[in-house]
Design an enzyme around this catalytic site. Sequence first.
Site, PDB file in Angstrom:
ATOM      1  N   LYS A 122      -9.025   6.176 -19.391  1.00 28.86           N
ATOM      2  CA  LYS A 122      -9.371   6.683 -20.711  1.00 28.86           C
ATOM      3  C   LYS A 122      -8.173   6.565 -21.662  1.00 28.86           C
ATOM      4  CE  LYS A 122     -13.257   7.228 -18.755  1.00 28.86           C
ATOM      5  NZ  LYS A 122     -13.272   7.852 -17.496  1.00 28.86           N
ATOM      6  N   TYR A 132     -16.893  16.455 -14.968  1.00 29.07           N
ATOM      7  CA  TYR A 132     -17.397  15.081 -15.027  1.00 29.07           C
ATOM      8  C   TYR A 132     -18.440  14.883 -13.906  1.00 29.07           C
ATOM      9  CZ  TYR A 132     -17.458  10.061 -14.319  1.00 29.07           C
ATOM     10  OH  TYR A 132     -17.863   8.776 -14.140  1.00 29.07           O
ATOM     11  N   ASP A 180      -7.923  18.580 -14.331  1.00 27.16           N
ATOM     12  CA  ASP A 180      -8.241  17.242 -14.822  1.00 27.16           C
ATOM     13  C   ASP A 180      -7.819  17.214 -16.296  1.00 27.16           C
ATOM     14  OD1 ASP A 180      -9.460  14.994 -15.962  1.00 27.16           O
ATOM     15  OD2 ASP A 180     -11.108  15.015 -14.532  1.00 27.16           O
ATOM     16  N   ARG A 240       0.861  -1.203   0.000  1.00 25.14           N
ATOM     17  CA  ARG A 240       0.000   0.000   0.000  1.00 25.14           C
ATOM     18  C   ARG A 240       0.888   1.241   0.000  1.00 25.14           C
ATOM     19  NH1 ARG A 240      -1.573   1.769   4.690  1.00 25.14           N
ATOM     20  NH2 ARG A 240      -2.159  -0.273   5.502  1.00 25.14           N
TER      21      ARG A 240
HETATM   22  C1  LIG Z   1     -12.883  13.839 -17.198  1.00 25.89           C
HETATM   23  C2  LIG Z   1     -13.056  12.706 -16.223  1.00 25.89           C
HETATM   24  N1  LIG Z   1     -12.506  12.791 -15.008  1.00 25.89           N
HETATM   25  C3  LIG Z   1     -12.628  11.794 -14.098  1.00 25.89           C
HETATM   26  C4  LIG Z   1     -13.343  10.637 -14.378  1.00 25.89           C
HETATM   27  C5  LIG Z   1     -13.458   9.555 -13.348  1.00 25.89           C
HETATM   28  O1  LIG Z   1     -12.572   8.518 -13.639  1.00 25.89           O
HETATM   29  P1  LIG Z   1     -12.807   6.957 -13.325  1.00 25.89           P
HETATM   30  O2  LIG Z   1     -14.031   6.525 -14.086  1.00 25.89           O
HETATM   31  O3  LIG Z   1     -11.551   6.321 -13.775  1.00 25.89           O
HETATM   32  O4  LIG Z   1     -13.027   6.862 -11.851  1.00 25.89           O
HETATM   33  C6  LIG Z   1     -13.919  10.499 -15.649  1.00 25.89           C
HETATM   34  C7  LIG Z   1     -14.662   9.269 -15.993  1.00 25.89           C
HETATM   35  O5  LIG Z   1     -15.364   9.199 -16.965  1.00 25.89           O
HETATM   36  C8  LIG Z   1     -13.763  11.556 -16.594  1.00 25.89           C
HETATM   37  O6  LIG Z   1     -14.313  11.474 -17.823  1.00 25.89           O
END
Ligand SMILES: Cc1ncc(COP(=O)(O)O)c(C=O)c1O
Length: 377
Positions: free
Chosen positions: A195, A98, A170, A46
Site C-alpha cells: 500500500k 482486513y 497493523d 532465504r
Molecule cells: C490493512 C491491511 N492489512 C493487510 C493486508 C494484506 O496485505 P497484502 O495484500 O499485501 O497481502 C491488506 C490488504 O489489502 C490491508 O489492507
Amino acid sequence: MRRKTKFIHGGIVGDPHTGAVSVPIYQVSTYKQEGVGGHKGYEYSRTGNPTRHALEELIKDVEEGYAGFAFGSGMAAITAVMMLFNSGDHVILTDDVYGGTYRVMTKVLNRLGIESAFVDTSDLANIEQHLQPNTKAIYIETPTNPLLKITDLEGAARLAKKYGLLTIVDNTFSTPYWQTPLALGTDIVVHSATKYLGGHSDVVAGLVVVNSEKLATDLHFIQNATGGILGPQDSWLLMRGIKTLGIRMEEHEANTRKIVDFLVNHPAVQKVYYPGLETHPNYEIAKKQMRGFGGMVSFDVGSAEKAEQVLTRVRYFTLAESLGAVESLISLPAKMTHASIPKERRDELGITDGLIRISVGLEDADDLIEDLAQALA
Ligand SMILES: Cc1ncc(COP(=O)(O)O)c(C=O)c1O
C-alpha cells in the site's frame, strides 16, 4: 534525525564498495564460503539477502523498533507473526480487520488450533471482557478498514502489559509517517507494504517490526523456517517507495481534507467515515496518537444501486482493490475487499452495500472533487 530525513537516510544507505547512492539489487541465492561456515554474514538468501536486509533495517528505523523483517505479502507477514503462537492460544482482534486477516484466522490458523475473537477494540472495555486464560495477544488495526475506527494504542498496550499479552498493530493505513505504534508501548507492527510504503501499485510485500531481541530471534527463526520472504527486486522497489513516503503522505492528507469537506456537504452522501472529522467518535484519541489522519475515506450513499452508479461513473478513481497508491482508487468493500466476511457479519459491522471506500491519490484535488460531483449527481 527528523522523520522525513529518516525515510531517506535511515537503514543502510548506498553501497560502500562502489559509492553507488542506491543499495544494489543482490540478485543472488547463495554465497561463497571461504571454509565451511566461514561466510561474510550471508549464507543463503532465504536466511538473509543484503538488499532485503537494507529494507529491513530501514523499516526498523522508521518504525522505531528493534528489528525488521520483509515478506512476500502483507498476509505472509501477518501469518508469520501468528506463527509465534501455539495450538490452544487465543488472540483478540479488532472486529473489522482486513478481510484477509479474518480469513486466515478463521479458515487456516483455526485448523492449527489458534483461536480468535473479533471485538470492537475502539472501546477497550470490550478487550478486557473477551480475555480468556489462554489469551496471548491483542491484534489491532487502527484506523480500520473500511470503517476508519480508532483504537487507543497506549491504552491497549497498557492493558496488554497488565495481563502479560503481546500487542500487535497493523499500521498499513497510517504508515510510520503518521503513527508509530511501538513508541506508544506496543510490541509488533505489521504492514501490507503493498500500500502506502510501496506507493505506486507495482509491488506486493509485507513488513514486520518487533520491539525486542527475543521477538526478533523468534520471528527470524519463523521467517527462515517457513520461507515467505521478499525477493531482492521487490525489496529494492519498496526502499525506493519509502524514500518519498513523507512527501506523499502530506499530499494524500491535503487532498483528502478537501474531499472530506466536499463529501460531508453533499446531499447524496449519508455518512462520511474519516478520523480527522471532529464528529468521529474517537477523534480525540486519533489526534493524540496520529500526526495526520491519512488518505482513506469511506462514505455511505445508502444503497447498492447508488454505489454502483458512482463506481461506474468516476473517471479518475480507478475501480480496484488495494489502496495507498499515487493514483486514486475506489472500491465497494462489501463486494470486494470484505467479500470474504459473511453478509450477516458485514451488516453487524456496518459494512453496508452502499458503503464506498476511496483511497485518495496525488492527482489535483479539484479534478478529484469534480469527478466525484459528476458521479454523485
Ligand atoms: C490493512 C491491511 N492489512 C493487510 C493486508 C494484506 O496485505 P497484502 O495484500 O499485501 O497481502 C491488506 C490488504 O489489502 C490491508 O489492507
